[in-house]
Design a protein around this motif. Sequence first.
Motif, short mmCIF file in Angstrom:
data_model
loop_
_atom_site.label_atom_id
_atom_site.label_comp_id
_atom_site.label_asym_id
_atom_site.label_seq_id
_atom_site.Cartn_x
_atom_site.Cartn_y
_atom_site.Cartn_z
N GLY A 1 0.80 -1.22 0.00
CA GLY A 1 0.00 0.00 0.00
C GLY A 1 0.83 1.26 0.00
O GLY A 1 0.34 2.33 -0.37
N ALA A 2 2.09 1.16 0.42
CA ALA A 2 2.97 2.34 0.45
C ALA A 2 3.66 2.56 -0.89
O ALA A 2 4.24 3.64 -1.11
N ILE A 3 3.64 1.58 -1.78
CA ILE A 3 4.38 1.69 -3.03
C ILE A 3 3.71 2.66 -4.00
O ILE A 3 4.38 3.52 -4.60
N LEU A 4 2.40 2.54 -4.17
CA LEU A 4 1.70 3.36 -5.16
C LEU A 4 1.87 4.86 -4.89
O LEU A 4 2.20 5.61 -5.82
N PRO A 5 1.68 5.36 -3.66
CA PRO A 5 1.91 6.79 -3.42
C PRO A 5 3.33 7.23 -3.76
O PRO A 5 3.53 8.32 -4.30
N GLN A 6 4.32 6.39 -3.45
CA GLN A 6 5.71 6.74 -3.76
C GLN A 6 5.92 6.83 -5.27
O GLN A 6 6.65 7.71 -5.75
N LEU A 7 5.27 5.95 -6.00
CA LEU A 7 5.41 5.97 -7.46
C LEU A 7 4.68 7.17 -8.06
O LEU A 7 5.20 7.82 -8.98
N LEU A 8 3.49 7.47 -7.54
CA LEU A 8 2.76 8.64 -8.04
C LEU A 8 3.53 9.93 -7.81
O LEU A 8 3.45 10.87 -8.60
N GLN A 9 4.28 9.98 -6.72
CA GLN A 9 5.11 11.16 -6.43
C GLN A 9 6.48 11.07 -7.10
O GLN A 9 7.31 11.97 -6.93
N ARG A 10 6.73 9.99 -7.82
CA ARG A 10 7.98 9.76 -8.57
C ARG A 10 9.20 9.73 -7.64
O ARG A 10 10.29 10.16 -8.01
N GLN A 11 9.00 9.19 -6.45
CA GLN A 11 10.11 9.02 -5.52
C GLN A 11 10.86 7.72 -5.80
O GLN A 11 11.98 7.54 -5.31
N ILE A 12 10.26 6.80 -6.54
CA ILE A 12 10.91 5.56 -6.95
C ILE A 12 10.71 5.41 -8.45
O ILE A 12 9.81 6.01 -9.04
N THR A 13 11.59 4.61 -9.08
CA THR A 13 11.51 4.40 -10.53
C THR A 13 10.53 3.29 -10.88
O THR A 13 9.72 3.42 -11.79
N TRP B 1 -0.79 -4.80 3.62
CA TRP B 1 -0.38 -5.68 2.54
C TRP B 1 -1.39 -5.68 1.39
O TRP B 1 -2.61 -5.67 1.60
N GLY B 2 -0.85 -5.74 0.16
CA GLY B 2 -1.70 -5.81 -1.02
C GLY B 2 -2.37 -7.14 -1.22
O GLY B 2 -3.22 -7.29 -2.11
N THR B 3 -2.04 -8.13 -0.41
CA THR B 3 -2.68 -9.45 -0.51
C THR B 3 -4.10 -9.46 0.04
O THR B 3 -4.89 -10.35 -0.29
N ILE B 4 -4.42 -8.50 0.89
CA ILE B 4 -5.65 -8.59 1.69
C ILE B 4 -6.92 -8.55 0.84
O ILE B 4 -7.87 -9.30 1.12
N PRO B 5 -7.02 -7.72 -0.22
CA PRO B 5 -8.22 -7.80 -1.05
C PRO B 5 -8.48 -9.21 -1.59
O PRO B 5 -9.62 -9.68 -1.59
N GLN B 6 -7.43 -9.87 -2.04
CA GLN B 6 -7.62 -11.23 -2.54
C GLN B 6 -8.02 -12.18 -1.42
O GLN B 6 -8.87 -13.05 -1.62
N THR B 7 -7.43 -12.01 -0.25
CA THR B 7 -7.78 -12.87 0.88
C THR B 7 -9.26 -12.75 1.21
O THR B 7 -9.96 -13.76 1.40
N ARG B 8 -9.76 -11.51 1.30
CA ARG B 8 -11.18 -11.31 1.60
C ARG B 8 -12.06 -11.92 0.52
O ARG B 8 -13.09 -12.55 0.80
N ALA B 9 -11.67 -11.72 -0.76
CA ALA B 9 -12.48 -12.27 -1.85
C ALA B 9 -12.49 -13.79 -1.83
O ALA B 9 -13.54 -14.42 -2.07
#
Length: 361
Positions: free
Chosen positions: A69-81, A143-151
């Motif tokens: 969940g922390a990766i997408l905001p960092q990418l949107l802000q272009r802090q990571i490649t 964790w990004g796994t949780i949506p799949q776990t709930r489904a």
Amino acid sequence: MTIRRGLAALALLASIIAPARAQNLDQVTIGLGIPPTVTDGGTYALAEELGLFRAEGIELRRVVLSGAGAILPQLLQRQITFGFPLAETLLAAHRPGQAPLPVTYVYNAGPTNTLEIAVRADSQIRTLADLRGGSVGVGALTWGTIPQTRALLRSVGLEPGRDVQIVAVGVLGAGFHALRENRVQALNFNSTWIDMLELEGTPARRLEFPPVYRRMITNGFLVHRSTIDTNPSLIERFGRAYAQAGIACDANPRACVEAFWRQNPQARPADPDKALPENIGIIERRFSANIRDENGRDRVSGQYDLEQIREYVREMARQREFATPDVPVEQYFTNQFVAGFNRFDRAALVARARALTPPRP
């Protein structure tokens, strides 16, 4: 004398040019959601020892963030490649009626679902439906796994939070301990981590997933769309180096394990002679699925099956995890760089990897 002076001048020029070239390497930062273990970490370690990224003009840096969940905001802000999250992280963020987020998956690094829900082998739980009244442990609630776990739970008639609890237990050993103490009845970890649980002396039973979940991709490399527009060469070069690293690990699992131990001495087991064949088995299991399909044919490195993803999106929307089944999959996933990823001599790479003779651990 003239020849000597000429040679001295050439030596001086080389000493100037070599550092300049090193300084001209593209600096690439990858955001990870969990700490790498022997499979993912071994891939990067062997790539570094073979010089695969540097040969493509890339200097690599990896940072571990607090879950997918922390990766997408960092990418949107272009802090990571590049980000390396599960696809659910992005798909769950899409909202109907809004423009797609300016990010795209460019490399399919997990062509099969390596996520597992596992229980102790002596448990009475044999199916997902048997989890009623129990708890499933995850590393963190980000964790990004949780949506799949709930489904998955809803797909067998269980409502998360009412029939089954999803609780944070920490990563690796902390989670293993929670399972052993029966604080949770199952762990939702990746296959490598469940293999490690078993290597530590706790036999596990993996619960069967319905086909639509079993076929879904896992992690891939996600970029800001501006990188596609302004530096497509970087994406192609990065993906080609990563593809070669995976094939090299598959060709020589021992070299992959030992490279990981050399770069991560804290992960080196107390008895490496005993642990080496066990870790080689983990590598073989993961890369067999990543490199070859269920019929044993070589996969096309980095390629996405868009219709398979669309099927999964429809299922996740039906289970109320995605806001809409009409996600613009073709904008969030691309195969435009796949030909470039695979532009190398595969046979020569395999021969080079198999020729490695790493020292005994």
